[in-house]
Each structure stands twice: as C-alpha cells, then as structure tokens.
Design a protein around this motif. Structure first.
Motif, PDB file in Angstrom:
ATOM      1  N   GLY A   7      -6.847  -6.749  -0.211  1.00 37.51           N
ATOM      2  CA  GLY A   7      -7.328  -7.609   0.857  1.00 37.51           C
ATOM      3  C   GLY A   7      -6.986  -7.047   2.215  1.00 37.51           C
ATOM      4  O   GLY A   7      -6.161  -6.139   2.341  1.00 37.51           O
ATOM      5  N   GLU A   8      -7.626  -7.578   3.257  1.00 34.57           N
ATOM      6  CA  GLU A   8      -7.387  -7.118   4.616  1.00 34.57           C
ATOM      7  C   GLU A   8      -6.294  -7.944   5.279  1.00 34.57           C
ATOM      8  O   GLU A   8      -6.324  -9.174   5.259  1.00 34.57           O
ATOM      9  CB  GLU A   8      -8.668  -7.206   5.453  1.00 34.57           C
ATOM     10  N   ILE A   9      -5.321  -7.230   5.868  1.00 38.69           N
ATOM     11  CA  ILE A   9      -4.251  -7.859   6.635  1.00 38.69           C
ATOM     12  C   ILE A   9      -4.363  -7.365   8.073  1.00 38.69           C
ATOM     13  O   ILE A   9      -4.516  -6.166   8.322  1.00 38.69           O
ATOM     14  CB  ILE A   9      -2.869  -7.508   6.061  1.00 38.69           C
ATOM     15  N   ASN A  10      -4.296  -8.283   9.026  1.00 33.81           N
ATOM     16  CA  ASN A  10      -4.484  -7.958  10.447  1.00 33.81           C
ATOM     17  C   ASN A  10      -3.140  -7.652  11.102  1.00 33.81           C
ATOM     18  O   ASN A  10      -2.441  -8.551  11.571  1.00 33.81           O
ATOM     19  CB  ASN A  10      -5.167  -9.122  11.167  1.00 33.81           C
ATOM     20  N   TYR A  11      -2.783  -6.380  11.149  1.00 35.60           N
ATOM     21  CA  TYR A  11      -1.499  -5.967  11.695  1.00 35.60           C
ATOM     22  C   TYR A  11      -1.571  -5.785  13.205  1.00 35.60           C
ATOM     23  O   TYR A  11      -2.610  -5.435  13.769  1.00 35.60           O
ATOM     24  CB  TYR A  11      -1.051  -4.646  11.063  1.00 35.60           C
ATOM     25  N   PHE A  12      -0.432  -6.005  13.865  1.00 36.97           N
ATOM     26  CA  PHE A  12      -0.316  -5.724  15.290  1.00 36.97           C
ATOM     27  C   PHE A  12      -0.492  -4.230  15.537  1.00 36.97           C
ATOM     28  O   PHE A  12       0.080  -3.394  14.840  1.00 36.97           O
ATOM     29  CB  PHE A  12       1.056  -6.176  15.799  1.00 36.97           C
ATOM     30  N   VAL A  41      -6.020  -3.661   7.911  1.00 34.79           N
ATOM     31  CA  VAL A  41      -5.665  -2.645   6.923  1.00 34.79           C
ATOM     32  C   VAL A  41      -5.807  -3.257   5.531  1.00 34.79           C
ATOM     33  O   VAL A  41      -5.338  -4.374   5.295  1.00 34.79           O
ATOM     34  CB  VAL A  41      -4.219  -2.142   7.128  1.00 34.79           C
ATOM     35  N   ARG A  42      -6.444  -2.533   4.629  1.00 31.24           N
ATOM     36  CA  ARG A  42      -6.575  -3.018   3.268  1.00 31.24           C
ATOM     37  C   ARG A  42      -5.305  -2.673   2.492  1.00 31.24           C
ATOM     38  O   ARG A  42      -4.879  -1.518   2.457  1.00 31.24           O
ATOM     39  CB  ARG A  42      -7.802  -2.418   2.588  1.00 31.24           C
ATOM     40  N   VAL A  43      -4.699  -3.680   1.906  1.00 31.65           N
ATOM     41  CA  VAL A  43      -3.464  -3.488   1.156  1.00 31.65           C
ATOM     42  C   VAL A  43      -3.583  -4.188  -0.193  1.00 31.65           C
ATOM     43  O   VAL A  43      -4.403  -5.099  -0.380  1.00 31.65           O
ATOM     44  CB  VAL A  43      -2.243  -4.037   1.926  1.00 31.65           C
ATOM     45  N   THR A  44      -2.757  -3.771  -1.135  1.00 27.85           N
ATOM     46  CA  THR A  44      -2.691  -4.436  -2.428  1.00 27.85           C
ATOM     47  C   THR A  44      -1.834  -5.684  -2.302  1.00 27.85           C
ATOM     48  O   THR A  44      -0.719  -5.643  -1.781  1.00 27.85           O
ATOM     49  CB  THR A  44      -2.086  -3.507  -3.488  1.00 27.85           C
ATOM     50  N   ILE A  45      -2.371  -6.798  -2.745  1.00 24.17           N
ATOM     51  CA  ILE A  45      -1.676  -8.080  -2.710  1.00 24.17           C
ATOM     52  C   ILE A  45      -1.403  -8.485  -4.148  1.00 24.17           C
ATOM     53  O   ILE A  45      -2.330  -8.634  -4.955  1.00 24.17           O
ATOM     54  CB  ILE A  45      -2.518  -9.140  -1.981  1.00 24.17           C
ATOM     55  N   ALA A 214       8.168 -12.214   6.550  1.00 22.28           N
ATOM     56  CA  ALA A 214       6.907 -12.151   7.293  1.00 22.28           C
ATOM     57  C   ALA A 214       5.777 -12.644   6.388  1.00 22.28           C
ATOM     58  O   ALA A 214       5.709 -12.284   5.211  1.00 22.28           O
ATOM     59  CB  ALA A 214       6.639 -10.725   7.752  1.00 22.28           C
ATOM     60  N   HIS A 215       4.875 -13.461   6.931  1.00 23.65           N
ATOM     61  CA  HIS A 215       3.864 -14.090   6.083  1.00 23.65           C
ATOM     62  C   HIS A 215       2.566 -14.295   6.857  1.00 23.65           C
ATOM     63  O   HIS A 215       2.548 -14.299   8.088  1.00 23.65           O
ATOM     64  CB  HIS A 215       4.379 -15.441   5.565  1.00 23.65           C
ATOM     65  N   THR A 216       1.485 -14.468   6.113  1.00 24.87           N
ATOM     66  CA  THR A 216       0.169 -14.691   6.709  1.00 24.87           C
ATOM     67  C   THR A 216      -0.765 -15.258   5.653  1.00 24.87           C
ATOM     68  O   THR A 216      -0.539 -15.097   4.446  1.00 24.87           O
ATOM     69  CB  THR A 216      -0.414 -13.382   7.260  1.00 24.87           C
ATOM     70  N   ALA A 217      -1.814 -15.917   6.102  1.00 18.72           N
ATOM     71  CA  ALA A 217      -2.932 -16.215   5.214  1.00 18.72           C
ATOM     72  C   ALA A 217      -3.842 -14.990   5.150  1.00 18.72           C
ATOM     73  O   ALA A 217      -3.815 -14.137   6.037  1.00 18.72           O
ATOM     74  CB  ALA A 217      -3.715 -17.427   5.733  1.00 18.72           C
ATOM     75  N   PHE A 218      -4.621 -14.871   4.090  1.00 17.67           N
ATOM     76  CA  PHE A 218      -5.614 -13.804   4.009  1.00 17.67           C
ATOM     77  C   PHE A 218      -6.847 -14.349   3.282  1.00 17.67           C
ATOM     78  O   PHE A 218      -6.762 -15.329   2.527  1.00 17.67           O
ATOM     79  CB  PHE A 218      -5.063 -12.571   3.286  1.00 17.67           C
ATOM     80  N   LYS A 219      -7.971 -13.725   3.543  1.00 14.99           N
ATOM     81  CA  LYS A 219      -9.225 -14.157   2.922  1.00 14.99           C
ATOM     82  C   LYS A 219      -9.400 -13.454   1.584  1.00 14.99           C
ATOM     83  O   LYS A 219      -9.473 -12.228   1.512  1.00 14.99           O
ATOM     84  CB  LYS A 219     -10.401 -13.868   3.851  1.00 14.99           C
ATOM     85  N   ASN A 220      -9.458 -14.241   0.536  1.00 17.72           N
ATOM     86  CA  ASN A 220      -9.615 -13.705  -0.807  1.00 17.72           C
ATOM     87  C   ASN A 220     -11.092 -13.392  -1.051  1.00 17.72           C
ATOM     88  O   ASN A 220     -11.903 -14.284  -1.287  1.00 17.72           O
ATOM     89  CB  ASN A 220      -9.099 -14.710  -1.835  1.00 17.72           C
ATOM     90  N   GLU A 221     -11.448 -12.114  -0.988  1.00 15.00           N
ATOM     91  CA  GLU A 221     -12.837 -11.688  -1.119  1.00 15.00           C
ATOM     92  C   GLU A 221     -13.322 -11.696  -2.566  1.00 15.00           C
ATOM     93  O   GLU A 221     -14.514 -11.503  -2.826  1.00 15.00           O
ATOM     94  CB  GLU A 221     -12.994 -10.277  -0.546  1.00 15.00           C
ATOM     95  N   ASN A 222     -12.423 -11.902  -3.519  1.00 16.25           N
ATOM     96  CA  ASN A 222     -12.765 -11.823  -4.934  1.00 16.25           C
ATOM     97  C   ASN A 222     -13.262 -13.133  -5.517  1.00 16.25           C
ATOM     98  O   ASN A 222     -13.559 -13.215  -6.708  1.00 16.25           O
ATOM     99  CB  ASN A 222     -11.562 -11.346  -5.748  1.00 16.25           C
TER     100      ASN A 222
END
Length: 243
Positions: A7-12, A41-45, A214-222
């Motif tokens: 998924g995509e994570i929006n990093y500073f 950045v696409r990372v493994t979640i 550190a935490h965030t929501a992310f959009k689950n594209e699957n």
C-alpha cells in the motif's frame, strides 16, 4: 484484509516554504494543515491476524489485546456509557502495565465509507489521517500532563515514569476494510534519522524500550470501495507509575 499487502504511505519529504516544519494537528477532515510536502511510497503492510502475539509494546511500540468488554457501539459524549468505557479501558491498561494510575482523557471516533462532511466533524467525530505521525513529543506530553492534572500535581508525577498510550478498536457491525490503521514497527526505525523534529522521544534510562508508535490510516486497494459506515475509536490515556 486477507494477508500482507502493498500500500501507499505518505511520508514527509520537505517543507514547501523552506521554513521549519509545522502542523495543525486539530484538523478534522482527514488531513492536517501543514507546510509539509509528502512523498507516497509503496510499502509492504503486514496483516497481524493470527500473529497477534508476535508484537510487544516495549519492543515494537504497539501490541494487540483481546477486548472482552461490553462496549461495541458509538456512544454519546459525556454519557454514562462513556464513563463506564473509560473506566473499563483504564482498568485493562493498569493491569497490563502494572501502573499506579490510568486516566483516559480523550477519545475520537473516526468515520469511513462514507467520510464525514465538514459540518459533521467536531472534536470527537473525525475522518482518518493519511500521514504517519506520533501524537505527542516529549514537550507536548509534559504539557498534556499539566493540562490534565494541574501544574503542582503534574510536577510530582513527572518525577516518575509516565506514558501517553493510545487504544484503538473498531466499533459497530462493519469491520474496518477500506482505510485500516497501520503502525510502524519501532524495531524498523532509526529514531534519530527516520523521524523528524517534534516526534522523537528521548529516554536515556530506557534506551532499549520502544519510545513511540508512529501510525497512519492507509487506503486498502485490494478490496472494493464500500459505501457502508466503518467506525473506529481511539482513546488517549495517561499512564502513571510509582517509580
């Protein structure tokens, strides 16, 4: 979620105006007013279903506990149900952490699928945030203790160890599918280089213990976008110790 995903994570990345970074953390609609520029950045979640016992608060900065309480639906602010739920969570944390006292001082319900409109948002009803962050740095944590307890009592309790810990869980009949929570494993971080100003915890007496999550929501594209209400609640808790 059905297994690990990408998924995509929006990093500073940098500040858009070249000045020191700032952020209005009181934003309600799912984004913070800020001078940050972000890079996706696409990372493994990793999906921790079935692996709940592989993470630990002191090592990874978070852990998973089973909830056996009675509160499963959104409640009215300042109601008796809220008081009982706060008390219930405080008891769970006090027992788990062997703390002397736990004060639940804040909660936020976050809404997905559909999100809340601007006029539906307030201090306890908001949309998810899509950027990794830590809620309190050391100065803001100390300020929060003073706000909760008053300056005199705060000065006493801060002579000993204290923590601010967030509790997160879904509410209602629908699981959080479209925009789940993800938390960064503290073991994967270099806290001096990977986390930017205002979010690093310094604790020289506990250098081997995770200092934040550190935490965030992310959009689950699957999964397909579901237009059904998906609600979570997060509670912020002040945890005090005798030493």
């Amino acid at each position: 979620m059905g297994g690990d995903i990408t998924g995509e994570i929006n990093y500073f990345s940098h500040t858009i105006d070249g000045s020191p970074q700032w952020m209005d953390a009181g934003a309600k609609l799912g984004y913070n007013t800020t001078n940050h520029a972000q890079t996706s950045v696409r990372v493994t979640i990793q999906d921790l279903r079935g692996k709940e016992n592989t993470v630990d608060l002191d090592t990874n900065g978070f852990e998973i506990l089973k909830y056996d309480g009675l509160m499963h639906e959104i409640f009215v602010d300042n109601s008796e149900i809220q008081r009982r739920f706060y008390e219930e969570i405080a008891t769970v944390l006090k027992k788990r952490l062997n703390a002397s006292r736990v004060i639940v001082f804040n909660h936020i319900n976050r809404f997905r699928g559909p999100n809340l409109s601007a006029d539906q948002c307030d201090s306890t009803h908001r949309n998810p945030i899509f950027s990794p962050h830590v809620d309190h740095d050391p100065p803001s944590a100390r300020f929060k203790v003073e706000r909760i307890l008053g300056e005199e009592e705060a000065n006493k309790v801060m002579q000993n160890r204290f923590q601010i810990i967030n509790i997160w869980r879904p509410l209602g009949p629908n699981p959080i599918i479209n925009t789940p929570l993800t938390i960064c494993d503290y073991c994967s971080l270099d806290p001096h280089n990977d986390v930017h100003a205002g979010t690093v915890y310094n604790s020289p007496n506990e250098s081997d213990v995770a200092q934040f999550g550190a935490h965030t929501a992310f959009k689950n594209e699957n999964v397909p976008l579901m237009n059904v209400e998906q609600i979570s609640i997060e509670l912020r808790c002040l945890v005090l110790y005798d030493r």
